[in-house]
Design an enzyme around this catalytic site. Structure first.
Site, PDB file in Angstrom:
ATOM      1  N   HIS A 187       0.807  -1.238   0.000  1.00 48.50           N
ATOM      2  CA  HIS A 187       0.000   0.000   0.000  1.00 48.50           C
ATOM      3  C   HIS A 187       0.832   1.277   0.000  1.00 48.50           C
ATOM      4  O   HIS A 187       0.274   2.359   0.167  1.00 48.50           O
ATOM      5  CB  HIS A 187      -0.916   0.047   1.221  1.00 48.50           C
ATOM      6  CG  HIS A 187      -1.963  -1.017   1.238  1.00 48.50           C
ATOM      7  ND1 HIS A 187      -3.228  -0.834   0.707  1.00 48.50           N
ATOM      8  CD2 HIS A 187      -1.940  -2.269   1.710  1.00 48.50           C
ATOM      9  CE1 HIS A 187      -3.924  -1.945   0.874  1.00 48.50           C
ATOM     10  NE2 HIS A 187      -3.164  -2.835   1.480  1.00 48.50           N
TER      11      HIS A 187
ATOM     12  N   LYS B 143      -8.147  13.789   4.383  1.00 44.19           N
ATOM     13  CA  LYS B 143      -7.250  12.624   4.354  1.00 44.19           C
ATOM     14  C   LYS B 143      -6.247  12.799   5.473  1.00 44.19           C
ATOM     15  O   LYS B 143      -6.174  13.870   6.059  1.00 44.19           O
ATOM     16  CB  LYS B 143      -6.526  12.536   3.006  1.00 44.19           C
ATOM     17  CG  LYS B 143      -5.888  13.870   2.582  1.00 44.19           C
ATOM     18  CD  LYS B 143      -5.214  13.793   1.229  1.00 44.19           C
ATOM     19  CE  LYS B 143      -6.126  13.888   0.034  1.00 44.19           C
ATOM     20  NZ  LYS B 143      -6.315  12.649  -0.694  1.00 44.19           N
ATOM     21  N   ARG B 144      -5.459  11.741   5.780  1.00 42.77           N
ATOM     22  CA  ARG B 144      -4.407  11.904   6.783  1.00 42.77           C
ATOM     23  C   ARG B 144      -3.482  13.055   6.395  1.00 42.77           C
ATOM     24  O   ARG B 144      -3.284  13.328   5.214  1.00 42.77           O
ATOM     25  CB  ARG B 144      -3.599  10.607   6.921  1.00 42.77           C
ATOM     26  CG  ARG B 144      -4.328   9.514   7.666  1.00 42.77           C
ATOM     27  CD  ARG B 144      -4.702   9.935   9.067  1.00 42.77           C
ATOM     28  NE  ARG B 144      -3.545  10.107   9.924  1.00 42.77           N
ATOM     29  CZ  ARG B 144      -3.166   9.268  10.883  1.00 42.77           C
ATOM     30  NH1 ARG B 144      -3.876   8.185  11.108  1.00 42.77           N
ATOM     31  NH2 ARG B 144      -2.105   9.496  11.604  1.00 42.77           N
TER      32      ARG B 144
ATOM     33  N   LYS C 271       1.042  14.336   0.725  1.00 40.61           N
ATOM     34  CA  LYS C 271      -0.329  14.628   0.295  1.00 40.61           C
ATOM     35  C   LYS C 271      -0.529  16.120   0.023  1.00 40.61           C
ATOM     36  O   LYS C 271      -1.529  16.542  -0.526  1.00 40.61           O
ATOM     37  CB  LYS C 271      -1.332  14.138   1.333  1.00 40.61           C
ATOM     38  CG  LYS C 271      -1.344  12.613   1.481  1.00 40.61           C
ATOM     39  CD  LYS C 271      -2.302  12.161   2.570  1.00 40.61           C
ATOM     40  CE  LYS C 271      -2.238  10.678   2.879  1.00 40.61           C
ATOM     41  NZ  LYS C 271      -2.952   9.828   1.909  1.00 40.61           N
TER      42      LYS C 271
ATOM     43  N   THR D 156      -8.532   6.489  -1.833  1.00 37.32           N
ATOM     44  CA  THR D 156      -9.886   5.950  -1.937  1.00 37.32           C
ATOM     45  C   THR D 156     -10.905   7.061  -1.666  1.00 37.32           C
ATOM     46  O   THR D 156     -12.046   6.988  -2.126  1.00 37.32           O
ATOM     47  CB  THR D 156     -10.109   4.790  -0.943  1.00 37.32           C
ATOM     48  OG1 THR D 156      -9.555   5.142   0.316  1.00 37.32           O
ATOM     49  CG2 THR D 156      -9.463   3.513  -1.447  1.00 37.32           C
TER      50      THR D 156
ATOM     51  N   LYS E 229     -14.758   8.230  -3.379  1.00 39.97           N
ATOM     52  CA  LYS E 229     -15.995   8.607  -2.661  1.00 39.97           C
ATOM     53  C   LYS E 229     -16.511   9.944  -3.161  1.00 39.97           C
ATOM     54  O   LYS E 229     -17.714  10.120  -3.385  1.00 39.97           O
ATOM     55  CB  LYS E 229     -15.725   8.667  -1.153  1.00 39.97           C
ATOM     56  CG  LYS E 229     -15.375   7.312  -0.565  1.00 39.97           C
ATOM     57  CD  LYS E 229     -14.798   7.403   0.852  1.00 39.97           C
ATOM     58  CE  LYS E 229     -14.048   6.112   1.167  1.00 39.97           C
ATOM     59  NZ  LYS E 229     -13.157   6.217   2.326  1.00 39.97           N
TER      60      LYS E 229
HETATM   61  C1  26Q Z   1       5.300   1.144   8.647  1.00 35.80           C
HETATM   62  C2  26Q Z   1       6.439   0.851   9.346  1.00 35.80           C
HETATM   63  C3  26Q Z   1       6.388   0.669  10.694  1.00 35.80           C
HETATM   64  C4  26Q Z   1       5.175   0.796  11.321  1.00 35.80           C
HETATM   65  C5  26Q Z   1       4.030   1.097  10.602  1.00 35.80           C
HETATM   66  C6  26Q Z   1       4.083   1.266   9.266  1.00 35.80           C
HETATM   67  C7  26Q Z   1       2.852   1.607   8.495  1.00 35.80           C
HETATM   68  C8  26Q Z   1       1.604   1.717   9.095  1.00 35.80           C
HETATM   69  C9  26Q Z   1       0.482   2.031   8.350  1.00 35.80           C
HETATM   70  C10 26Q Z   1       2.925   1.814   7.133  1.00 35.80           C
HETATM   71  C11 26Q Z   1       1.795   2.122   6.398  1.00 35.80           C
HETATM   72  C12 26Q Z   1       0.557   2.241   6.987  1.00 35.80           C
HETATM   73  C13 26Q Z   1      -0.655   2.603   6.242  1.00 35.80           C
HETATM   74  C14 26Q Z   1      -0.673   2.816   4.942  1.00 35.80           C
HETATM   75  C15 26Q Z   1      -1.868   3.228   4.215  1.00 35.80           C
HETATM   76  O1  26Q Z   1      -2.925   3.475   4.783  1.00 35.80           O
HETATM   77  N1  26Q Z   1      -1.747   3.353   2.891  1.00 35.80           N
HETATM   78  C16 26Q Z   1      -2.838   3.797   2.052  1.00 35.80           C
HETATM   79  O2  26Q Z   1      -3.533   2.648   1.604  1.00 35.80           O
HETATM   80  C17 26Q Z   1      -4.684   3.002   0.857  1.00 35.80           C
HETATM   81  C18 26Q Z   1      -5.428   1.733   0.529  1.00 35.80           C
HETATM   82  O3  26Q Z   1      -4.717   0.981  -0.393  1.00 35.80           O
HETATM   83  C19 26Q Z   1      -4.295   3.769  -0.398  1.00 35.80           C
HETATM   84  O4  26Q Z   1      -5.454   4.192  -1.050  1.00 35.80           O
HETATM   85  C20 26Q Z   1      -3.447   4.996  -0.022  1.00 35.80           C
HETATM   86  O5  26Q Z   1      -2.956   5.621  -1.201  1.00 35.80           O
HETATM   87  C21 26Q Z   1      -2.299   4.574   0.868  1.00 35.80           C
HETATM   88  O6  26Q Z   1      -1.592   5.720   1.312  1.00 35.80           O
END
Ligand code: 26Q
Length: 804
Positions: free
Chosen positions: A351, A538-539, A544, A646, A650
């Site tokens: 992701h 969004k976050r 972003k 996503t 929406k």
């Molecule tokens: C990484 C390293 C150590 C600890 C945590 C993490 C970590 C935690 C959460 C890395 C990534 C995430 C979350 C990622 C995320 O939400 N990505 C989003 O996924 C969506 C669904 O596929 C996409 O639409 C977004 O573009 C993407 O940013």
């Protein structure tokens, strides 16, 4: 046994009976929270009618099942969704109304199940809705966090995090299943000796044992009888816990495993805790799946034919060595058989391409916490290196791609090596994985890579949250799009219809009024419903580029102040975003938005033309009233950085125009609607790659070339917005002394120009409405039903279950 009420009178009777039975009070005397609980329980029992039958049918027919392992499930509220999916919303609503109770008041009492951060967690929730609605046997596996993602409050213009006590009223949807509890082992050491058959016997002697107790939530689809399960694991003390030096310490150690969605991982303790969480829900979940498989088939030989496991990013990747461990240590498979079963079972979704988000764990942590699992990871690594260098003759790729290097376990590498499928989440993202981020792996395993463009459930995001639009669509094209969202295409025939255009604008106005009322009530800000609602939700993250949006706002403000003849079409700039608690830059941007809002909104020259609003505590429920009120969808990430997005889908499905870069799924949105019906600007992903590769970008040149940019950038540090010189210094430094990593200044003029185009478009209401209708008509592709069908056909190999 649940009573299946068939009409509103039966509903009323049952409702009143349960209140008396449970609380010893009449309906009139019951507290509103009691009414909510009873309604929830009635719906849960109703949803459970087919739950047991579903499990039995799947076992009897020996159907293959899919398990979606994810650290996050952003479910939001479930009452409305479940009532609607079960087709009993109107019965409940009318029954309650006759008893003098407005159903909306009860709906508002439910807390969001905010078991996640953002996109990845919400995607998991949309997938569960689609799986059930398509009659596919697919379940979720996650942690029952005691607190959801923090609640965001704004105090003195800054983000403050408040614990999210989502369980304070209890969770009416869950059922505790102590009979399925399992122990999860941590720490200690591994004993090995030779068995009589000459095979090694391995015994892990743990130093910490945690009892994992599942809480199950029924997942019901729209108009289907198959009921799936979201299984949330909770950590409890085990009866036979060993080596706990003191009871209190042990109890604390167990409790903290499930306390928070995102333990603060700035310390070693926090990092190890996160690793513990990962192994905890992976081991518990796998153990259960194996038990249930054994009770049906009495062998694991056919495991991968009957079970598919999808790994939502690398967070559950310990599934791979854990399944190997179970197969070899507990069921005596040899390595090659175990490896075949494991690889054929596991599939991995990536992701993100941001290097800081690719998970790596210090070897020492993994070795200490999971000694046996680590031995298996070492062996996976050893065999991979041999395969690549010896069998394939590609030792050049070996060091890049191996699992253990630089003292770390590279989780994405483990994920790719140990699964049969690796997918990205939008076409551009998958292309970048294949050609850049995972190029070496793509050379080794070209056939593993595939794309699954994300989607959203049109039930929650269109039918239920926007009944006004849904009704208009039904009136225009009939009801087929509800079960089959691709039929939204039928709307293409009517996009030039002037009456429909007008009706669409009326619907949009209604939604804008609902949002305006919420903003008035919560923030005491009046916004002009005739202005363009321009939304970025969004976050908060540098890539972003919320900051680019703010810079354009500041620029417009300066220009209107300077030149009384320069005025823009009235616009309301709306932001909603949480920042990670330790992400100081992101928090600074939130603060800047508030300072800019104060200045702009209180300036009588400018405020008739623009307002800036920050809606706190963005989450699923706020998204449900925010997305559908937008005219403009801001999707302005640096090209190549947003895997998919996503939110963009929406907005599109609710008739907003995308103002965006060619990034993530925006590319596919434009492909569907055409360039004329989106506002696209800025560097493309390959331009960005080239600029980075050739190191040709110079932020100071951009700054010096453009007086407007200069003024905006200077305003971060010249006390235009804040008298405290420390404020926004970090923003200035990030931009100007790190050569503007995310290329805001590079895209500024193009963005500003695109914003101007939006305004021109909006002046022609008929053309605008046509564009919105085309967006709605083309949005069916972005239903997660389409996404899930592709996963089911191309990765999981599962088919709809016939419940008869
Ligand atoms: C990484 C390293 C150590 C600890 C945590 C993490 C970590 C935690 C959460 C890395 C990534 C995430 C979350 C990622 C995320 O939400 N990505 C989003 O996924 C969506 C669904 O596929 C996409 O639409 C977004 O573009 C993407 O940013």
């Amino acid at each position: 046994m649940a009573n299946e009420f068939k009409n509103k009178n039966e509903f009323k009777e049952e409702f009143q009976r349960r209140i008396i039975e449970r609380y010893g009070r009449s309906f009139e005397q019951a507290h509103i929270t009691e009414k909510y609980m009873i309604l929830g329980e009635m719906v849960r029992d109703y949803a459970s009618i087919h739950w047991n039958a579903s499990k039995n049918v799947v076992a009897e027919k020996q159907e293959k099942q899919m398990y979606y392992f994810s650290m996050e499930f952003l479910m939001g509220r479930l009452l409305t969704n479940n009532l609607m999916n079960l087709g009993i919303y109107e019965i409940a609503k009318e029954g309650l109304a006759e008893l003098g109770q407005d159903i909306n008041e009860l709906e508002d009492l439910e807390s969001d199940a905010g078991l996640g951060n953002g996109g990845l967690g919400r995607l998991a929730a949309c997938f569960l809705d689609s799986l059930a609605s398509l009659n596919l046997a697919g379940h979720g596996n996650c942690i029952r966090y005691e607190y959801g993602l923090f609640k965001q409050k704004i105090v003195n213009n800054e983000q403050v995090e408040v614990p999210d006590q989502w369980l304070s009223l209890g969770n009416v949807w869950e059922v505790r299943k102590p009979k399925h509890a399992v122990n999860v082992n941590f720490g200690g050491h591994v004993d090995m000796w030779m068995g009589e058959d000459g095979k090694a016997i391995v015994k892990h002697v743990p130093s910490l044992i945690v009892r994992a107790v599942p809480y199950d939530m029924p997942i019901v689809g729209q108009n289907t009888n198959l009921t799936n399960t979201l299984r949330l694991w909770s950590a409890e003390v085990a009866d036979d816990a060993c080596d706990a030096s003191s009871l209190n310490e042990y109890v604390n150690e167990v409790r903290e495993i499930c306390r928070n969605v995102y333990p603060d991982d700035s310390t070693e303790h926090g990092k190890i805790l996160r690793l513990k969480q990962q192994y905890f829900f992976v081991a518990a979940g796998l153990n259960n799946i194996i038990e249930s498989h054994m009770s049906t088939y009495h062998t694991l030989d056919n495991f991968s034919e009957k079970v598919a496991i999808q790994l939502n990013d690398t967070h559950p990747v310990l599934c791979i060595p854990e399944l190997m461990r179970i197969l070899m240590d507990d069921y005596k498979y040899d390595w090659d058989q175990a490896w075949d079963i494991t690889k054929n079972t596991m599939a991995y979704t990536n992701h993100t391409v941001l290097s800081e988000a690719l998970e790596k764990w210090p070897i020492q942590y993994v070795q200490d916490l999971l000694p046996r699992v680590f031995m298996i990871i070492e062996e996976i690594d050893r065999r991979f290196k041999y395969e690549v260098s010896h069998d394939m003759g590609r030792s050049d790729l070996m060091n890049e791609c191996c699992v253990l290097k630089d003292g770390q376990v590279h989780m994405a590498n483990l994920a790719i090596i140990g699964s049969h499928s690796v997918n990205g989440v939008a076409a551009l993202h998958t292309k970048i994985l294949k050609e850049d981020v995972m190029k070496n792996f793509h050379d080794i395993y070209p056939n593993k890579f595939n794309n699954k463009t994300n989607g959203i459930t049109h039930r929650r995001w269109l039918l239920y949250s926007n009944p006004q639009l849904s009704n208009l669509l039904e009136k225009t094209i009939g009801p087929d799009f509800k079960a089959n969202p691709e039929r939204l295409q039928d709307l293409m025939k009517y996009v030039d219809d002037k009456d429909l255009q007008k009706e669409f604008m009326d619907v949009k106005m209604e939604r804008k009024k609902i949002l305006a009322a919420y903003i008035k009530e919560t923030l005491h800000i009046d916004i002009d419903v005739n202005s363009i609602f321009d939304v970025q939700a969004k976050r908060l993250h540098a890539y972003k580029r919320q900051l680019l949006n703010v810079m354009n706002i500041i620029d417009l403000y300066f220009r209107m102040k300077q030149d009384p003849s320069f005025r823009i079409y009235p616009r309301t700039f709306i932001f909603a975003a949480k920042a990670a608690p330790s992400y100081t830059f992101a928090k600074e941007v939130i603060k800047l938005i508030h300072y800019v809002a104060d200045k702009v909104n209180n300036d009588s020259d400018v405020s008739p033309y623009m307002k800036v609003v920050f809606i706190p505590n963005y989450g699923v429920s706020i998204a449900e009233i925010l997305m559908n009120a937008a005219d403009v969808s801001e999707q302005i990430s640096t090209a190549g950085k947003e895997a998919s997005g996503t939110g963009n889908m929406k907005f599109m499905m609710n008739g907003a125009i995308t103002l965006g870069t060619m990034d993530g799924a925006n590319v596919e949105i434009v492909e569907k609607v055409g360039y004329d019906h989106a506002e696209i600007f800025g560097l493309r992903a390959d331009d960005v790659a080239l600029v980075k590769h050739e190191n040709t970008y110079d932020v100071w040149r951009k700054y010096n070339e453009n007086a407007n940019i200069q003024k905006v950038v200077n305003s971060f540090v010249d006390s235009t917005f804040s008298n405290d010189p420390k404020d926004f210094k970090q923003i200035y430094n990030e931009l100007m002394f790190k050569n503007d990593e995310y290329l805001l200044l590079a895209d500024f003029e193009a963005y500003s120009h695109a914003q101007k185009n939006i305004e021109e478009r909006y002046r022609n209401k008929e053309e605008w409405a046509k564009t919105c209708l085309i967006n709605i008509a083309q949005s069916g592709y972005f239903s997660s039903d389409r996404t899930i069908k592709q996963y089911a056909d191309e990765i999981w190999n599962i088919e709809p279950v016939n419940m008869k």
